[in-house]
Motif scaffolding. Structure first.
Motif, PDB file in Angstrom:
ATOM      1  N   GLU A  22       0.847  -1.185   0.000  1.00  0.00           N
ATOM      2  CA  GLU A  22       0.000   0.000   0.000  1.00  0.00           C
ATOM      3  C   GLU A  22       0.888   1.242   0.000  1.00  0.00           C
ATOM      4  O   GLU A  22       1.780   1.375   0.819  1.00  0.00           O
ATOM      5  CB  GLU A  22      -0.901   0.007   1.224  1.00  0.00           C
ATOM      6  CG  GLU A  22      -1.862   1.184   1.269  1.00  0.00           C
ATOM      7  CD  GLU A  22      -2.755   1.148   2.502  1.00  0.00           C
ATOM      8  OE1 GLU A  22      -2.896   2.198   3.160  1.00  0.00           O
ATOM      9  OE2 GLU A  22      -3.290   0.060   2.806  1.00  0.00           O
ATOM     10  N   PRO A  23       0.684   2.160  -0.932  1.00  0.00           N
ATOM     11  CA  PRO A  23       1.559   3.340  -1.002  1.00  0.00           C
ATOM     12  C   PRO A  23       1.313   4.306   0.153  1.00  0.00           C
ATOM     13  O   PRO A  23       0.249   4.272   0.797  1.00  0.00           O
ATOM     14  CB  PRO A  23       1.178   3.980  -2.341  1.00  0.00           C
ATOM     15  CG  PRO A  23      -0.232   3.537  -2.580  1.00  0.00           C
ATOM     16  CD  PRO A  23      -0.356   2.172  -1.981  1.00  0.00           C
ATOM     17  N   ARG A  24       2.280   5.159   0.396  1.00  0.00           N
ATOM     18  CA  ARG A  24       2.158   6.186   1.421  1.00  0.00           C
ATOM     19  C   ARG A  24       2.301   7.558   0.779  1.00  0.00           C
ATOM     20  O   ARG A  24       3.188   7.752  -0.058  1.00  0.00           O
ATOM     21  CB  ARG A  24       3.220   6.002   2.509  1.00  0.00           C
ATOM     22  CG  ARG A  24       3.062   4.717   3.306  1.00  0.00           C
ATOM     23  CD  ARG A  24       4.097   4.635   4.411  1.00  0.00           C
ATOM     24  NE  ARG A  24       3.925   3.431   5.230  1.00  0.00           N
ATOM     25  CZ  ARG A  24       4.681   3.131   6.275  1.00  0.00           C
ATOM     26  NH1 ARG A  24       5.686   3.944   6.623  1.00  0.00           N
ATOM     27  NH2 ARG A  24       4.451   2.027   6.961  1.00  0.00           N
ATOM     28  N   PRO A  25       1.465   8.512   1.145  1.00  0.00           N
ATOM     29  CA  PRO A  25       1.523   9.826   0.494  1.00  0.00           C
ATOM     30  C   PRO A  25       2.773  10.613   0.884  1.00  0.00           C
ATOM     31  O   PRO A  25       3.100  10.718   2.071  1.00  0.00           O
ATOM     32  CB  PRO A  25       0.250  10.516   0.977  1.00  0.00           C
ATOM     33  CG  PRO A  25      -0.069   9.853   2.278  1.00  0.00           C
ATOM     34  CD  PRO A  25       0.390   8.437   2.154  1.00  0.00           C
ATOM     35  N   ALA A  26       3.435  11.152  -0.104  1.00  0.00           N
ATOM     36  CA  ALA A  26       4.599  12.004   0.111  1.00  0.00           C
ATOM     37  C   ALA A  26       4.155  13.460   0.172  1.00  0.00           C
ATOM     38  O   ALA A  26       2.965  13.773   0.186  1.00  0.00           O
ATOM     39  CB  ALA A  26       5.607  11.780  -1.010  1.00  0.00           C
ATOM     40  N   LEU A  27       5.107  14.352   0.195  1.00  0.00           N
ATOM     41  CA  LEU A  27       4.829  15.789   0.233  1.00  0.00           C
ATOM     42  C   LEU A  27       3.900  16.177  -0.917  1.00  0.00           C
ATOM     43  O   LEU A  27       4.165  15.873  -2.079  1.00  0.00           O
ATOM     44  CB  LEU A  27       6.143  16.570   0.117  1.00  0.00           C
ATOM     45  CG  LEU A  27       6.041  18.100   0.118  1.00  0.00           C
ATOM     46  CD1 LEU A  27       5.611  18.603   1.490  1.00  0.00           C
ATOM     47  CD2 LEU A  27       7.378  18.716  -0.298  1.00  0.00           C
ATOM     48  N   GLY A  28       2.779  16.816  -0.582  1.00  0.00           N
ATOM     49  CA  GLY A  28       1.849  17.291  -1.598  1.00  0.00           C
ATOM     50  C   GLY A  28       0.937  16.236  -2.178  1.00  0.00           C
ATOM     51  O   GLY A  28       0.170  16.531  -3.094  1.00  0.00           O
ATOM     52  N   GLN A  29       0.978  15.023  -1.652  1.00  0.00           N
ATOM     53  CA  GLN A  29       0.170  13.941  -2.206  1.00  0.00           C
ATOM     54  C   GLN A  29      -0.989  13.559  -1.287  1.00  0.00           C
ATOM     55  O   GLN A  29      -1.000  13.890  -0.103  1.00  0.00           O
ATOM     56  CB  GLN A  29       1.036  12.692  -2.428  1.00  0.00           C
ATOM     57  CG  GLN A  29       2.024  12.795  -3.568  1.00  0.00           C
ATOM     58  CD  GLN A  29       2.687  11.458  -3.840  1.00  0.00           C
ATOM     59  OE1 GLN A  29       2.957  10.675  -2.941  1.00  0.00           O
ATOM     60  NE2 GLN A  29       2.961  11.189  -5.113  1.00  0.00           N
ATOM     61  N   ALA A  30      -1.945  12.844  -1.882  1.00  0.00           N
ATOM     62  CA  ALA A  30      -3.052  12.266  -1.127  1.00  0.00           C
ATOM     63  C   ALA A  30      -3.139  10.783  -1.471  1.00  0.00           C
ATOM     64  O   ALA A  30      -2.900  10.380  -2.610  1.00  0.00           O
ATOM     65  CB  ALA A  30      -4.368  12.954  -1.469  1.00  0.00           C
ATOM     66  N   LEU A  31      -3.461   9.983  -0.450  1.00  0.00           N
ATOM     67  CA  LEU A  31      -3.704   8.562  -0.655  1.00  0.00           C
ATOM     68  C   LEU A  31      -5.205   8.367  -0.839  1.00  0.00           C
ATOM     69  O   LEU A  31      -5.999   8.765   0.020  1.00  0.00           O
ATOM     70  CB  LEU A  31      -3.207   7.752   0.545  1.00  0.00           C
ATOM     71  CG  LEU A  31      -3.491   6.241   0.508  1.00  0.00           C
ATOM     72  CD1 LEU A  31      -2.734   5.580  -0.641  1.00  0.00           C
ATOM     73  CD2 LEU A  31      -3.120   5.594   1.841  1.00  0.00           C
ATOM     74  N   VAL A  32      -5.586   7.762  -1.965  1.00  0.00           N
ATOM     75  CA  VAL A  32      -6.996   7.577  -2.304  1.00  0.00           C
ATOM     76  C   VAL A  32      -7.310   6.092  -2.368  1.00  0.00           C
ATOM     77  O   VAL A  32      -6.605   5.327  -3.052  1.00  0.00           O
ATOM     78  CB  VAL A  32      -7.334   8.242  -3.656  1.00  0.00           C
ATOM     79  CG1 VAL A  32      -8.801   8.019  -4.017  1.00  0.00           C
ATOM     80  CG2 VAL A  32      -7.024   9.739  -3.608  1.00  0.00           C
TER      81      VAL A  32
END
Length: 335
Positions: A22-32
């Motif tokens: 499962e990915p993790r949100p980095a700077l400026g990102q959102a997890l959808v």
């Protein structure tokens, strides 16, 4: 998490079910968390390996909808719980199209959305109104925004004008719906009379079966009193562009969108003779266009037309169904 990867460009068989972290949100990102994905003809030609700028392996598909479950540092535009759809181009938020703004298209140059979770740019998310289901929201980022851009920002559609939409796939059915809510008349083509009758129920006034009438532009001219249409959504490509030119009135507008006949049409004004047509390539659109379109849809409660919803385990079957050409409107995969 479960996902699909395009691992080899052999058509639908190239979509391989995989397990990924499962990915993790980095700077400026959102997890959808993705709830639904819709298919476009682009997904098919990418799977066949005939689409430019492709990097394999890649998670396919550009169009999805879901719920924000986490945000990375610096994100204030969206929050967990928001219902969203990622934009086709992650960095084209507004303004004119530039090479930089269209360099990062989901499902091609960068990973797409056919997965349980995706991390995307928070600025590349459109908030979905509550009255749309996730399945309906997933149909919008490419096909609907393309149709809206062709008719409104690029086309300047006015009430009383006439629009020609080719076929009954996603872009053309959205064009039919948008043109009607904006007060325009619509002529639609198909090789199937049953599809034409369904289009009539959505408000199409002119129906043309191009299989029975290979020179279908003559019927379009007849339906417009010999004048031709104001706007054409040219989804066929090089094979249908000459017919579109003949069907368009002097000074009219042709939006070059697709390549269903094998090669894209080109914005070459020498092909239009002395008709002084505006022939413009339409490449989806910006987040701002997406948001304006959602406002117009909300005013009229315009619901996308979904042909069929496949379960996630049958994503390959969904792509094969698109290849068959039997659909009317959009094909959706429930995640």
């Amino acid at each position: 998490m479960q996902a699909y990867e395009l691992q080899h460009t052999t058509g639908s068989d190239g979509w391989v079910a995989v397990e990924k972290p499962e990915p993790r949100p980095a700077l400026g990102q959102a997890l959808v968390r993705i709830h639904a994905v819709s298919l476009n003809y682009r997904d098919l030609i990418i799977a066949r390996g005939t689409y430019p700028g492709l990097h394999v392996p890649v998670i396919p598909c550009s169009d999805g909808a879901g719920e924000v479950v986490a945000v990375g540092p610096g994100v204030t535009r969206v929050k967990p719980g928001d219902r969203v759809a990622p934009t086709f181009f992650q960095t084209w938020t507004d303004g004119e199209r530039t090479p930089e703004k269209v360099a990062r298209a989901l499902g091609g140059a960068i990973p797409g959305v056919l997965a349980q979770y995706v991390c995307v740019d928070a600025e590349g998310l459109a908030l979905l109104p509550d009255w749309l289901t996730y399945e309906e929201g997933a149909t919008l980022p490419c096909a609907a925004v393309t149709a809206w851009n062709a008719l409104v920002p690029q086309g300047g559609l006015q009430p009383g004008q006439t629009v020609l939409a080719q076929g009954t796939g996603g872009v053309s059915i959205f064009a039919l719906q948008f043109a009607r809510i904006l007060g325009a008349r619509v002529i639609i083509t198909s090789s199937h009379d049953d599809k034409l009758q369904r289009a009539k129920q959505l408000g199409a006034e002119g129906l043309v079966n191009y299989r029975r009438a290979p020179d279908w532009e003559q019927q379009v001219l007849s339906l417009t009193g010999g004048q031709g249409v104001d706007h054409v959504l040219e989804v066929g490509g090089a094979g249908t562009l000459p017919h579109s030119v003949a069907a368009t009135k002097e000074g009219g507008h042709i939006a070059l969108i697709g390549l269903l006949t094998g090669a894209p049409g080109k914005p070459d004004n020498t092909a239009t003779g002395n008709k002084q047509l505006r022939v413009v390539s339409t490449y989806v659109g910006s987040r701002e266009m997406f948001e304006d379109m959602l406002q117009a849809m909300t005013r009229q409660q315009t619901r996308p037309v979904i042909d069929r919803v496949f379960p996630f385990a049958q994503a390959r079957e969904a792509l094969r169904y698109m290849e068959s050409g039997g659909h009317f409107g959009k094909i959706v995969v429930a995640v």
